[in-house]
Scaffold this active site. Structure first.
Site, short mmCIF file in Angstrom:
data_model
loop_
_atom_site.label_atom_id
_atom_site.label_comp_id
_atom_site.label_asym_id
_atom_site.label_seq_id
_atom_site.Cartn_x
_atom_site.Cartn_y
_atom_site.Cartn_z
N HIS A 103 0.82 -1.20 0.00
CA HIS A 103 0.00 0.00 0.00
C HIS A 103 0.86 1.25 0.00
CE1 HIS A 103 0.57 -1.24 4.23
NE2 HIS A 103 0.43 0.03 4.57
N HIS A 105 0.74 5.23 1.09
CA HIS A 105 0.06 6.26 1.86
C HIS A 105 0.13 7.57 1.08
CE1 HIS A 105 0.10 4.10 5.83
NE2 HIS A 105 1.13 3.49 5.26
#
Ligand code: ZN
Length: 140
Positions: A103, A105
């Site tokens: 992922h 951010h």
């Protein structure tokens, strides 16, 4: 494409088994609000297929994912009137990775917000730079 892991919370979000505040979705990626935000509008952008880190994802899917990162960054500037944003991506627990699903951010930044997110550190010694340069080049 449907590479998902049963005990992964991000795979559960992708599969609709866990709720999230989804803000963007395409064939390869999903973006949703981080429920532990570092700043207003902090988002996570994830691939729809499960890859633990940036080392596993195929080039084509990574390109699609980065395009989504770019879109979310642009949207945060416009929609939240952010003055900038950080893109942060952690690999492995030693680097602060908590969820084992790749992922990015997107952390909107506001002038004078006081957040300390920076790669800046001490100035390296010349012998250190030479050692790291040699080691890294040996694996590329
Ligand atoms: Zn997953």
């Amino acid at each position: 494409m449907n590479l998902q892991i049963d005990d992964c919370i991000f795979c559960k979000i992708i599969g609709g088994k866990l709720s999230s505040k989804k803000i963007y979705e395409d064939d390869y990626s999903l973006a949703f609000l981080d429920i532990y935000p570092t700043s207003k509008g902090h988002c996570l952008v994830i691939p729809k297929n499960h890859y633990a880190t940036i080392l596993e994802i195929p080039e084509f899917e990574l390109a699609k994912l980065i395009r989504s990162v770019q879109k979310i960054g642009a949207a945060s500037m416009k929609a939240l009137r952010a003055d900038g944003f950080n893109v942060l991506q952690n690999n492995k627990p030693a680097a602060g990775q908590v969820v084992n699903h790749l992922h990015f951010h997107i952390i909107p930044r506001f002038s004078g917000d006081g957040l300390k997110i920076s790669a800046a550190s001490r100035k390296a010694e010349e012998h250190e730079l030479a050692e790291w340069e040699s080691a890294l080049k040996g694996h590329l």
